[in-house]
Design a protein around this motif. Structure first.
Motif, PDB file in Angstrom:
ATOM      1  N   ILE A 112       0.840  -1.198   0.092  1.00 35.33           N
ATOM      2  CA  ILE A 112      -0.060   0.050  -0.025  1.00 35.33           C
ATOM      3  C   ILE A 112       0.725   1.189  -0.112  1.00 35.33           C
ATOM      4  N   THR A 113       1.886   1.333   0.764  1.00 34.30           N
ATOM      5  CA  THR A 113       2.928   2.567   0.965  1.00 34.30           C
ATOM      6  C   THR A 113       3.444   2.715  -0.491  1.00 34.30           C
ATOM      7  N   TYR A 114       3.788   1.610  -1.141  1.00 31.95           N
ATOM      8  CA  TYR A 114       4.261   2.023  -2.610  1.00 31.95           C
ATOM      9  C   TYR A 114       3.258   1.739  -3.712  1.00 31.95           C
ATOM     10  N   GLY A 115       1.885   2.034  -3.469  1.00 31.04           N
ATOM     11  CA  GLY A 115       1.321   2.792  -4.605  1.00 31.04           C
ATOM     12  C   GLY A 115       0.087   1.393  -4.652  1.00 31.04           C
ATOM     13  N   LEU A 116       0.027   0.211  -4.253  1.00 33.28           N
ATOM     14  CA  LEU A 116      -0.910  -0.656  -4.603  1.00 33.28           C
ATOM     15  C   LEU A 116      -2.095  -0.511  -3.868  1.00 33.28           C
ATOM     16  N   LYS A 117      -3.302   0.182  -4.554  1.00 31.70           N
ATOM     17  CA  LYS A 117      -4.365   0.598  -4.024  1.00 31.70           C
ATOM     18  C   LYS A 117      -5.652  -0.422  -4.316  1.00 31.70           C
ATOM     19  N   ASP A 118      -5.552  -1.049  -5.377  1.00 30.64           N
ATOM     20  CA  ASP A 118      -6.783  -2.140  -5.699  1.00 30.64           C
ATOM     21  C   ASP A 118      -6.737  -3.298  -4.575  1.00 30.64           C
ATOM     22  N   LYS A 119      -8.126  -3.323  -3.963  1.00 29.20           N
ATOM     23  CA  LYS A 119      -8.110  -4.199  -2.965  1.00 29.20           C
ATOM     24  C   LYS A 119      -7.959  -5.607  -3.409  1.00 29.20           C
ATOM     25  N   ASN A 120      -8.551  -6.033  -4.469  1.00 35.37           N
ATOM     26  CA  ASN A 120      -8.424  -7.347  -4.961  1.00 35.37           C
ATOM     27  C   ASN A 120      -6.979  -7.749  -5.074  1.00 35.37           C
ATOM     28  N   LYS A 121      -6.285  -6.845  -6.056  1.00 32.95           N
ATOM     29  CA  LYS A 121      -4.859  -7.168  -6.360  1.00 32.95           C
ATOM     30  C   LYS A 121      -4.214  -7.319  -5.010  1.00 32.95           C
ATOM     31  N   LEU A 122      -4.412  -6.344  -3.859  1.00 34.52           N
ATOM     32  CA  LEU A 122      -3.536  -6.420  -2.802  1.00 34.52           C
ATOM     33  C   LEU A 122      -3.906  -7.740  -2.060  1.00 34.52           C
ATOM     34  N   GLU A 123      -5.130  -8.284  -2.018  1.00 35.68           N
ATOM     35  CA  GLU A 123      -5.271  -9.573  -1.359  1.00 35.68           C
ATOM     36  C   GLU A 123      -4.809 -10.583  -1.909  1.00 35.68           C
ATOM     37  N   GLN A 124      -4.856 -10.629  -3.405  1.00 31.93           N
ATOM     38  CA  GLN A 124      -4.050 -11.515  -4.106  1.00 31.93           C
ATOM     39  C   GLN A 124      -2.748 -11.857  -4.121  1.00 31.93           C
ATOM     40  N   ARG A 125      -2.196 -10.630  -3.896  1.00 37.68           N
ATOM     41  CA  ARG A 125      -0.673 -10.598  -3.758  1.00 37.68           C
ATOM     42  C   ARG A 125      -0.116 -10.959  -2.195  1.00 37.68           C
ATOM     43  N   VAL A 126      -0.852 -10.461  -1.260  1.00 40.32           N
ATOM     44  CA  VAL A 126      -0.673 -10.901   0.134  1.00 40.32           C
ATOM     45  C   VAL A 126      -0.812 -12.432   0.184  1.00 40.32           C
ATOM     46  N   LYS A 127      -1.959 -13.043  -0.352  1.00 36.43           N
ATOM     47  CA  LYS A 127      -2.092 -14.373  -0.196  1.00 36.43           C
ATOM     48  C   LYS A 127      -0.941 -15.457  -1.114  1.00 36.43           C
TER      49      LYS A 127
ATOM     50  N   GLY B 277       7.029 -12.157   8.893  1.00 35.30           N
ATOM     51  CA  GLY B 277       8.313 -11.031   8.812  1.00 35.30           C
ATOM     52  C   GLY B 277       8.972 -11.427   7.436  1.00 35.30           C
ATOM     53  N   ILE B 278       9.137 -12.778   6.919  1.00 33.12           N
ATOM     54  CA  ILE B 278       9.828 -12.850   5.890  1.00 33.12           C
ATOM     55  C   ILE B 278       9.054 -12.479   4.625  1.00 33.12           C
ATOM     56  N   ALA B 279       7.761 -12.797   4.570  1.00 33.98           N
ATOM     57  CA  ALA B 279       6.707 -12.620   3.451  1.00 33.98           C
ATOM     58  C   ALA B 279       6.599 -10.806   3.430  1.00 33.98           C
ATOM     59  N   ARG B 280       6.638 -10.279   4.393  1.00 34.89           N
ATOM     60  CA  ARG B 280       6.718  -8.610   4.555  1.00 34.89           C
ATOM     61  C   ARG B 280       7.890  -8.220   3.689  1.00 34.89           C
ATOM     62  N   ALA B 281       9.119  -8.875   3.997  1.00 34.29           N
ATOM     63  CA  ALA B 281      10.430  -8.517   3.339  1.00 34.29           C
ATOM     64  C   ALA B 281      10.408  -8.608   1.947  1.00 34.29           C
ATOM     65  N   LEU B 282       9.668  -9.737   1.434  1.00 32.52           N
ATOM     66  CA  LEU B 282       9.477 -10.243  -0.072  1.00 32.52           C
ATOM     67  C   LEU B 282       8.413  -9.343  -0.773  1.00 32.52           C
ATOM     68  N   ALA B 283       7.561  -8.412  -0.102  1.00 32.96           N
ATOM     69  CA  ALA B 283       6.361  -7.953  -0.849  1.00 32.96           C
ATOM     70  C   ALA B 283       6.725  -7.104  -1.962  1.00 32.96           C
ATOM     71  N   LEU B 284       7.927  -6.288  -1.891  1.00 31.67           N
ATOM     72  CA  LEU B 284       8.288  -5.385  -2.859  1.00 31.67           C
ATOM     73  C   LEU B 284       9.216  -5.888  -3.842  1.00 31.67           C
ATOM     74  N   ASN B 285       9.450  -7.176  -3.784  1.00 35.63           N
ATOM     75  CA  ASN B 285      10.246  -7.969  -4.796  1.00 35.63           C
ATOM     76  C   ASN B 285      11.788  -7.339  -4.629  1.00 35.63           C
TER      77      ASN B 285
ATOM     78  N   LEU C   3       2.165 -14.023  -1.324  1.00 35.20           N
ATOM     79  CA  LEU C   3       3.192 -14.346  -0.360  1.00 35.20           C
ATOM     80  C   LEU C   3       3.037 -15.340   0.811  1.00 35.20           C
ATOM     81  N   MET C   4       1.795 -15.345   1.348  1.00 40.06           N
ATOM     82  CA  MET C   4       1.456 -16.343   2.537  1.00 40.06           C
ATOM     83  C   MET C   4       1.803 -17.834   2.025  1.00 40.06           C
ATOM     84  N   ARG C   5       1.543 -18.196   0.799  1.00 44.12           N
ATOM     85  CA  ARG C   5       1.574 -19.426   0.253  1.00 44.12           C
ATOM     86  C   ARG C   5       3.076 -19.718   0.118  1.00 44.12           C
TER      87      ARG C   5
END
Length: 341
Positions: free
Chosen positions: A136-151, A180-188, A153-155
């Motif tokens: 979100i901080t770096y501009g991903l506002k679409d809720k569906n895309k955000l949920e898809q990306r978070v899930k 914590g690892i998933a959070r670090a990976l979020a921005l590639n 990373l969780m997988r």
């Protein structure tokens, strides 16, 4: 960036392999104020004149005793702490004085995994918020895309999707570290500082997290600076090892050759302290390091290890040792063990 000739793991043959320097430190210094008087202020010399290269795609381990400056160096390299002096180059760009938007964009490429999975996660934020915050901080506002990306990373880190709305207190230590690892990976990112990422975990969980880090490195094409005091863990995960003592680098080399034949006396003592799994080897007497670590507020002159070194000579207390090269190995010692054997 430059290509260099790389030694094979055995050190018996050399093969030409182009390696790209992703991050480079040049004469890096970090000092902290420690009281004193206006005329004579005291400083903690946490990092002193460090020159270091991290190659793209490798795992470089940073090892040493507690308080030697490992974590401080890791934070300075990604500008979480400001250097007192020296330069930091990332992918050929001098990022030492980056500020504002320039630094903000550069931070996408450099992330950190903290030591304590209990303290590094906000207990009032759910998993979806913790992992999604950098997106979100770096501009991903679409809720569906955000949920898809978070899930996704969780997988990737082994957290079930149905835990999407859970909070940190509902997870074990190993699961929290995966978050914590998933959070670090979020921005590639291209570089991740792993600051003792398994030291707070049970031994049975450590191997799982280490294997996960190795798998993610292949999937995401990551480069790691792996900070640890556990030399058994380092031997498993690292391609090269950098040994530090009291803010200074003692030795750098590929993992296998450094473990088989240490060139700096301090490296030798660290390796001697590793517990032996084979009971038959435990009876072998090995020389162990004695004495206390000198104060980083008032470090010794010359070689900082000389007050604890059994091989010291007069020059060791007078002159700081220059870097000596043995093939790909670098050692900062007036009398490396290569010459004493």
């Amino acid at each position: 960036m430059e290509g260099k000739e790389r030694m094979t793991n055995t050190g018996e043959e050399s093969q030409t392999e182009e390696r790209t320097v992703l991050l480079e430190a040049r004469h890096l210094v970090k000092e902290f104020p420690a009281g004193g008087t206006r005329r004579k202020p005291l400083k903690v010399h946490a990092v002193t004149d460090v020159n270091l290269e991290i190659y793209e795609g490798e795992t470089l381990a940073l090892v040493g005793e507690s308080g030697c400056g490992k974590s401080t160096l890791g934070r300075v390299l990604i500008r979480l702490l400001e250097p007192t002096a020296g330069e930091i180059l990332f992918d050929g760009l001098n990022i030492t004085n980056f500020k504002g938007d320039l630094l903000r964009q550069m931070r996408r490429q450099m992330q950190i995994i903290f030591q304590d999975p209990y303290a590094s996660l906000n207990p009032r934020m759910s998993v979806k918020d913790i992992i999604g915050e950098p997106l979100i901080t770096y501009g991903l506002k679409d809720k569906n895309k955000l949920e898809q990306r978070v899930k996704e990373l969780m997988r990737d880190v082994g957290i079930a999707e149905e835990f999407y709305n859970r909070y940190p207190h509902q997870f074990s230590g190993g699961q929290r570290q995966r978050i914590g690892i998933a959070r670090a990976l979020a921005l590639n990112p291209r570089l991740i500082i792993c600051d003792e990422p398994v030291s707070a975990l049970d031994v049975s969980i450590q191997s799982q997290v280490l294997n996960l880090l190795k798998d993610l490195q292949d999937i995401y094409h990551l480069t790691y600076l792996f900070i640890s005091h556990d030399l058994s863990v380092v031997k498993f995960i690292a391609d090269r090892v950098c040994v530090m003592f009291l803010g200074c680098i003692c030795e750098i080399g590929d993992t296998n050759s450094l473990y088989e034949k240490p060139l700096h006396p301090y490296t030798k003592f660290l390796l001697n302290a590793i517990p032996k799994a084979d009971p038959r080897l435990r009876s072998q007497e090995k020389e162990l390091l004695a004495g206390e670590i000198p104060s980083p507020v008032n470090p010794p002159s010359g070689c900082r290890f000389h007050t604890r070194c059994p091989y010291r000579k007069e020059i060791c207390s007078q002159q700081t040792p220059e870097c000596r090269r043995f093939g790909e190995r670098q050692v900062f010692c007036h009398f490396p063990l290569e010459g004493n054997q």
